[in-house]
Write a protein that holds these residues in place. Structure first.
Motif, mmCIF file in Angstrom:
data_model
loop_
_atom_site.group_PDB
_atom_site.id
_atom_site.type_symbol
_atom_site.label_atom_id
_atom_site.label_comp_id
_atom_site.label_asym_id
_atom_site.label_seq_id
_atom_site.Cartn_x
_atom_site.Cartn_y
_atom_site.Cartn_z
ATOM 1 N N UNK A 116 4.806 14.261 -8.468
ATOM 2 C CA UNK A 116 4.855 15.424 -7.579
ATOM 3 C C UNK A 116 6.158 15.470 -6.793
ATOM 4 N N UNK A 117 6.850 14.341 -6.698
ATOM 5 C CA UNK A 117 8.127 14.273 -5.994
ATOM 6 C C UNK A 117 9.301 14.417 -6.945
ATOM 7 N N UNK A 118 9.030 14.744 -8.206
ATOM 8 C CA UNK A 118 10.109 14.879 -9.181
ATOM 9 C C UNK A 118 10.561 13.554 -9.744
ATOM 10 N N UNK A 119 9.715 12.504 -9.647
ATOM 11 C CA UNK A 119 10.032 11.164 -10.152
ATOM 12 C C UNK A 119 11.389 10.676 -9.645
ATOM 13 N N UNK A 120 11.518 10.479 -8.325
ATOM 14 C CA UNK A 120 12.805 10.011 -7.788
ATOM 15 C C UNK A 120 13.149 8.636 -8.331
ATOM 16 N N UNK A 121 14.441 8.325 -8.468
ATOM 17 C CA UNK A 121 14.839 7.035 -9.048
ATOM 18 C C UNK A 121 14.601 5.850 -8.133
ATOM 19 N N UNK A 122 14.399 6.124 -6.830
ATOM 20 C CA UNK A 122 14.155 5.040 -5.880
ATOM 21 C C UNK A 122 12.876 5.328 -5.099
ATOM 22 N N UNK A 123 12.046 4.301 -4.928
ATOM 23 C CA UNK A 123 10.851 4.386 -4.096
ATOM 24 C C UNK A 123 11.042 3.374 -2.965
ATOM 25 N N UNK A 124 11.139 3.866 -1.729
ATOM 26 C CA UNK A 124 11.529 3.037 -0.599
ATOM 27 C C UNK A 124 10.389 3.005 0.420
ATOM 28 N N UNK A 157 0.833 -1.203 0.000
ATOM 29 C CA UNK A 157 0.000 0.000 0.000
ATOM 30 C C UNK A 157 0.871 1.258 0.000
ATOM 31 N N UNK A 158 1.956 1.218 0.778
ATOM 32 C CA UNK A 158 2.874 2.358 0.819
ATOM 33 C C UNK A 158 3.539 2.554 -0.531
ATOM 34 N N UNK A 159 3.912 1.438 -1.164
ATOM 35 C CA UNK A 159 4.550 1.523 -2.480
ATOM 36 C C UNK A 159 3.581 2.092 -3.512
ATOM 37 N N UNK A 160 2.331 1.672 -3.463
ATOM 38 C CA UNK A 160 1.311 2.194 -4.378
ATOM 39 C C UNK A 160 1.149 3.696 -4.190
ATOM 40 N N UNK A 161 1.140 4.140 -2.936
ATOM 41 C CA UNK A 161 1.007 5.577 -2.668
ATOM 42 C C UNK A 161 2.181 6.356 -3.229
ATOM 43 N N UNK A 162 3.394 5.844 -3.030
ATOM 44 C CA UNK A 162 4.579 6.522 -3.580
ATOM 45 C C UNK A 162 4.510 6.596 -5.093
ATOM 46 N N UNK A 163 4.099 5.498 -5.709
ATOM 47 C CA UNK A 163 3.960 5.471 -7.165
ATOM 48 C C UNK A 163 3.036 6.582 -7.639
ATOM 49 N N UNK A 164 1.917 6.714 -6.945
ATOM 50 C CA UNK A 164 0.898 7.661 -7.395
ATOM 51 C C UNK A 164 1.419 9.092 -7.360
ATOM 52 N N UNK A 208 0.451 1.768 -17.287
ATOM 53 C CA UNK A 208 0.438 3.132 -16.747
ATOM 54 C C UNK A 208 -0.336 3.172 -15.435
ATOM 55 N N UNK A 209 -1.504 2.560 -15.414
ATOM 56 C CA UNK A 209 -2.335 2.595 -14.217
ATOM 57 C C UNK A 209 -1.611 1.954 -13.034
ATOM 58 N N UNK A 210 -1.017 0.778 -13.247
ATOM 59 C CA UNK A 210 -0.324 0.100 -12.153
ATOM 60 C C UNK A 210 0.922 0.859 -11.723
ATOM 61 N N UNK A 211 1.656 1.404 -12.693
ATOM 62 C CA UNK A 211 2.891 2.130 -12.372
ATOM 63 C C UNK A 211 2.632 3.438 -11.645
ATOM 64 N N UNK A 212 1.403 3.934 -11.721
ATOM 65 C CA UNK A 212 1.060 5.174 -11.024
ATOM 66 C C UNK A 212 0.165 4.924 -9.809
#
Length: 993
Positions: free
Chosen positions: A95-103, A84-91, A471-475
């Motif tokens: 707005x975060x400048x598309x960081x290269x890592x989502x942790x 769930x946290x990963x999905x939120x970061x993806x979305x 696209x939907x899953x990646x966001x």
């Protein structure tokens, strides 16, 4: 903090997420010896907790921790669902400048997801006990400081090429067994989607992969098993004990699997091991299409058009105008937000004033009235803000893109992704404004296609479906179900320019048209298309398209007609580059009469049906965007895809390089590595001995780039092993060679160019031509490639120009003066390109095409020089041009002296001889003038344009005008007239040459 201390503390912790998250992260910083967000960035500009906007739910932030260009980090409580946290970061990644890592982390584990564009994602899971391993600590350290080290090695392009090639070979094999090509195409696309559905979890428990495993053992059972699966996917239900969603969409309506051999199934099982969730459908479709099409199978291993090239059309036609519309809406919204803020300020001011006054009934009423009016005004403004956001989102939802030659759908997919990205950006902007979050509405129905090839048409649908789901899953958005694949009639399988009955086809109404129509030379049309088709073309398009025009021009005329009939607003199409001339150009001339070419690339490499070709990319129609040709803004774009001045009616791009200007202007050296060093370090090395008895001065020299010329000299030197020194000989210069071994060799050894790898100790492009041209000079003229002002400066020949400088191999003030005249400046601005608002100077277009005054061309000024009594230097030229040479040289010499006195006032500096003889003196500021001297730059000087500078340039311009025999009216000439005269000189000399 030690790993044991960290592990013990957080194993024992029972704190909730809100209480523990920031302390956990700070402890992690201590463990890794990294500064905390507040320590390194007190203002939270690039590294902070709670990055984001106030949400309507009352919570803060789109990430619990954010570090620009490194990561977004989201926490959950212990043993909570980290997906769930990963999905939120993806979305909220945009707005975060598309960081290269989502942790993500729950304090007991840390999961790092890579999110580098164009790569197959990797995932690293670290439990608390894993932090005792130094390798895992280093991995986390990289996340904080060097995220590039975590970039996956496998790119989506490489993965997709491999998958498409193997899949295409399977399709080819099935066709060679005599199966109907359409049936093969449909069956393969069903398998393709099952691979994809397996990897993204739409099919439960890797169902399709297990089915293939069983099928390889019991081959005779595989066709009926596949039939059963496809039928279940068509309607939804159970496959054995596994629930299967309703897919529908037409893809699984006809379940007729083809018989497969054991080797076929073995290949499918190998393909199933690939990460199909990361497949790039815009590439896959193109390559797979070749495997299905008998006419393209020989191109199965050929390259494809990369997405970035396609975006050269999609951006200006589809996205840039919409972005501009949203920018205007944002400006209006900003005014409304400011209005709300002003009202609130007024209320606060009234309350503040009342607090110091005696309260009366009237004062209380006044304050209440002010508050109510402010509240009403705020409500009205918020409604307007909401309406503007809602209306623009509706605009995007209703926007339609047509590709009338869509092939496997790569243009449509990239346009759809762009529209979805823009919609997502608007949704996030609306959230920042306090509006409720919206669900994306842009989808496959936004794109329309026409395609004659029956299996390409179906593949286009699958390409768009997969791209939409990715696209939907990646966001971070869930998929709409029941069915998953909506039945959409977005692709018409038919001919786009001739109906079966010989009439002209209708195209659907759309906002814009994009695509890559087929090319076929006018002389080949009849033999390839047949007499009937050729006759139909001639009949339908008589008077609109010449019979000898390329087949591609019919799509251009159809698109032009759609715009004229207001059935489309703009179009962007790929054409053979021959559209610029002959019979083909008549189609563009017709376009220019009824609408406008607003963006074009006149002659570019392209991959068309697997073959490398040269093309023109042309955007035309109704737009308010400024015309752009070859990535440079222009006044107008003509039918031959050249630019000219509307006012003058003169096409300056017809100018050609002149022989007399050849070999005098070069780009500086390109290093491709850390060859540059600080001046103080260079001077230390210059005192050190070498085993060969030679000085390091042979391989060390001052470096100059554009910043050194337009600002102040940075005192940077460079290690320069020239153009032919061997590695063994270079090693004798111990300190420079050792430095390059450590700093340059590891990088250059991984370069994709063989020569860069082999000769790692030399500059990548050492410019032997430039070195040869400067060899016998004591100074040369230099100008930055990119600069606000077109200024020229003198450099000592011992100074190496880097690739951001242009070097002109002349030592005389006459050439310097001509280049610094208004006439050359105007020419260079028009003939050069630009990067944003900054003009670019290039040897070929700006220097080699410039017509110098007769007798004073580079060919006439490359020999002996003469020093005048004033100190000015002139070239040895014919007697009839000597007076002009002197007048220009004297004016240029004075201009340079005045500038030098302003840049380096003698009272403010000391000139210190360099440690190496014949190298230019060092300019050392006197301590009390150091700050003032920093402001003395060429850019600042020309920003100020003091009277003495203007006068010096006027005097120089008059001398140069006289050399052109323009002395009588030079002062009255405007830009267009000057360019017309220079163009006439260029064309006249080109004829002579």
């Amino acid at each position: 903090m030690t790993p044991d201390q960290f592990i013990a503390k957080w194993q024992a912790s029972t704190l909730k997420e809100r209480s523990a998250a920031q302390e956990h992260f700070i402890d992690l910083c201590r463990l890794l010896n990294e500064p905390t967000p507040a320590e390194i960035d007190p203002n939270g500009e690039f590294y902070c907790f709670e990055r984001g906007a106030k949400k309507t739910t009352g919570s803060d932030g789109w990430a619990d921790v954010w570090k620009r260009n490194c990561f977004g980090w989201e926490y959950k409580g212990k043993r909570k669902n980290l997906n769930d946290a990963f999905v939120q970061l993806h979305r909220y990644a945009p707005a975060l400048g598309n960081p290269p890592l989502l942790i993500v982390s729950d304090m007991e584990q840390i999961i790092i997801h890579t999110a580098f564009n164009g790569t197959v994602p990797d995932k690293y899971s670290l439990a608390l006990e894993d932090l005792r391993n130094p390798d895992n600590l280093r991995l986390l350290k990289w996340a904080f400081t060097e995220p590039e080290r975590l970039r996956p090695k496998l790119t989506t392009a490489v993965l997709t090429e491999k998958a498409a090639r193997q899949f295409g070979e399977l399709a080819q094999t099935l066709c060679e067994r005599g199966h109907d090509t359409q049936q093969v195409a449909h069956f393969c696309q069903q398998i393709l989607f099952c691979f994809f559905a397996d990897d993204i979890g739409l099919l439960p428990n890797k169902l399709f992969g297990k089915l293939l495993e069983i099928g390889q053992q019991r081959l005779e059972h595989l066709p009926p098993t596949l039939t059963n699966l496809f039928n279940t996917m068509a309607t939804g239900g159970f496959f054995g004990n596994d629930p299967v969603d309703w897919f529908n969409g037409g893809l699984f309506d006809a379940a007729s699997p083809l018989p497969l051999t054991r080797n076929d199934v073995k290949l499918l099982r190998e393909l199933a091991q690939l990460n199909w969730s990361a497949i790039e459908p815009s590439i896959f479709g193109t390559l797979f299409e070749r495997g299905l099409d008998p006419n393209q199978r020989e191109q199965l291993g050929a390259h494809y058009t990369d997405p970035a090239s396609i975006m050269r059309l999609v951006n200006p036609v589809v996205l840039d105008p919409l972005r501009e519309e949203w920018r205007l809406q944002q400006a209006a919204i900003t005014k409304l937000v400011d209005k709300i803020a002003a009202r609130k300020s007024k209320v606060n001011k009234a309350i503040s004033t009342a607090s110091t006054a005696k309260l009366t009934t009237k004062l209380v009423e006044d304050i209440r009235e002010i508050r109510e009016k402010a509240r009403d005004a705020e409500t009205a403004a918020q409604r307007q803000i909401a309406k503007r956001c809602r209306d623009f989102l509706m605009r995007l939802q209703n926007f339609r893109v047509l590709d009338p030659a869509c092939g496997s759908g790569n243009f449509l997919l990239l346009a759809l992704r762009g529209l979805k990205d823009l919609e997502h950006e608007v949704i996030l902007d609306a959230e920042r404004l306090g509006l409720p979050a919206s669900f994306p509405k842009v989808g496959p129905e936004n794109v329309l296609g026409i395609e004659l090839n029956i299996y390409a048409a179906e593949l286009a649908r699958v390409t768009v479906w997969i791209g939409e789901i990715q696209w939907m899953l990646n966001h971070g958005f869930s998929l709409a179900k029941n069915p998953i694949l909506k039945t959409i009639n977005i692709i018409d399988q038919r001919d786009a320019v001739v109906n079966a009955d010989g009439s002209e086809p209708n195209w659907p109404t759309a906002d814009v048209i994009v695509g890559n129509p087929p090319f076929l030379g006018g002389s080949k049309k009849r033999s390839v298309l047949g007499d009937d088709y050729f006759t139909a073309l001639e009949t339908i398009y008589a008077g609109r398209i010449p019979a000898g025009a390329d087949l591609v021009t019919y799509w251009f005329e159809k698109a032009r007609t759609q715009i004229e009939l207001e059935k489309a607003n703009a179009a962007g199409l790929v054409s053979t580059n021959s559209i610029r001339g002959g019979a083909n150009r008549q189609v563009l001339e017709r376009i220019c009469k009824t609408t406008t070419i607003f963006n074009a690339w006149s002659d570019e490499p392209w991959i068309n049906s697997g073959a490398a070709v040269r093309v023109s990319l042309i955007c035309f129609g109704n737009t308010k965007l400024k015309p752009v040709l070859n990535n440079a803004e222009v006044a107008a774009i003509y039918a031959d895809l050249t630019a000219g001045s509307i006012e003058a009616g003169s096409d300056i791009t017809t100018a050609k390089p002149l022989i007399e200007n050849a070999n005098a202007c070069c780009m500086g050296a390109s290093k491709k590595g850390a060859f540059d060093i600080a001046g103080n370090l260079a001077r230390q090395w210059l005192t050190l001995p070498n085993p060969n008895g030679k000085s390091n001065a042979i391989v060390l020299r001052p470096l100059c780039n554009g910043i050194d010329l337009t600002r102040r000299d940075r005192d940077v030197w460079i290690i320069d092993f020239g153009i032919d020194i061997s590695e063994n000989d270079a090693a004798f210069y111990e300190m420079p060679f050792t430095y390059l071994t450590e700093k340059v060799k590891p990088i250059r050894e991984n370069n994709n160019r063989e020569s860069y790898r082999r000769y790692w100790w030399r500059h990548a492009e050492a410019r032997p031509g430039m070195r040869s041209a400067l060899k016998y000079l004591y100074r040369y003229i230099a100008t930055p490639t990119m600069a606000k002002y077109r200024n020229f400066s003198w450099l000592n020949v011992t100074v190496l120009p880097d690739q951001q400088l242009i070097a002109i191999s002349r030592a005389d003030d006459t050439t310097f003066g001509i280049l610094h005249s208004r006439f050359h400046e105007l020419w260079s601005l028009r003939m050069g390109t630009s990067l944003g608002p900054t003009p670019r100077y290039t040897p070929t277009t700006t220097f080699e095409t410039f017509p110098f005054p007769i007798g004073l061309t580079p060919a006439n000024t490359g020999g002996a020089i003469e020093t005048l009594e004033s100190g000015a230097i002139i070239p040895t030229v014919a007697a009839e041009y000597r007076d002009h040479a002197i007048a220009i040289a004297e004016a240029a010499f004075q201009l340079n002296q005045l500038r030098e006195n302003w840049l380096n006032p003698p009272e403010w500096i000391e000139r210190q001889p360099e440690i190496v003889a014949d190298y230019p003196d060092r300019i050392i500021p006197k301590p009390e003038f150091s700050a003032q001297l920093k402001q003395r730059t060429l850019t600042n000087l020309y920003n100020k344009k003091p009277a003495w500078l203007v006068n010096a340039h006027v005097k120089l311009d008059q001398a140069v005008a006289a050399a052109y025999s323009w002395e009588n009216d030079a002062a009255e000439l405007n830009e267009a007239e000057i360019l017309q005269r220079l163009l006439a000189l260029n064309l006249a000399r080109k004829k002579e040459n």
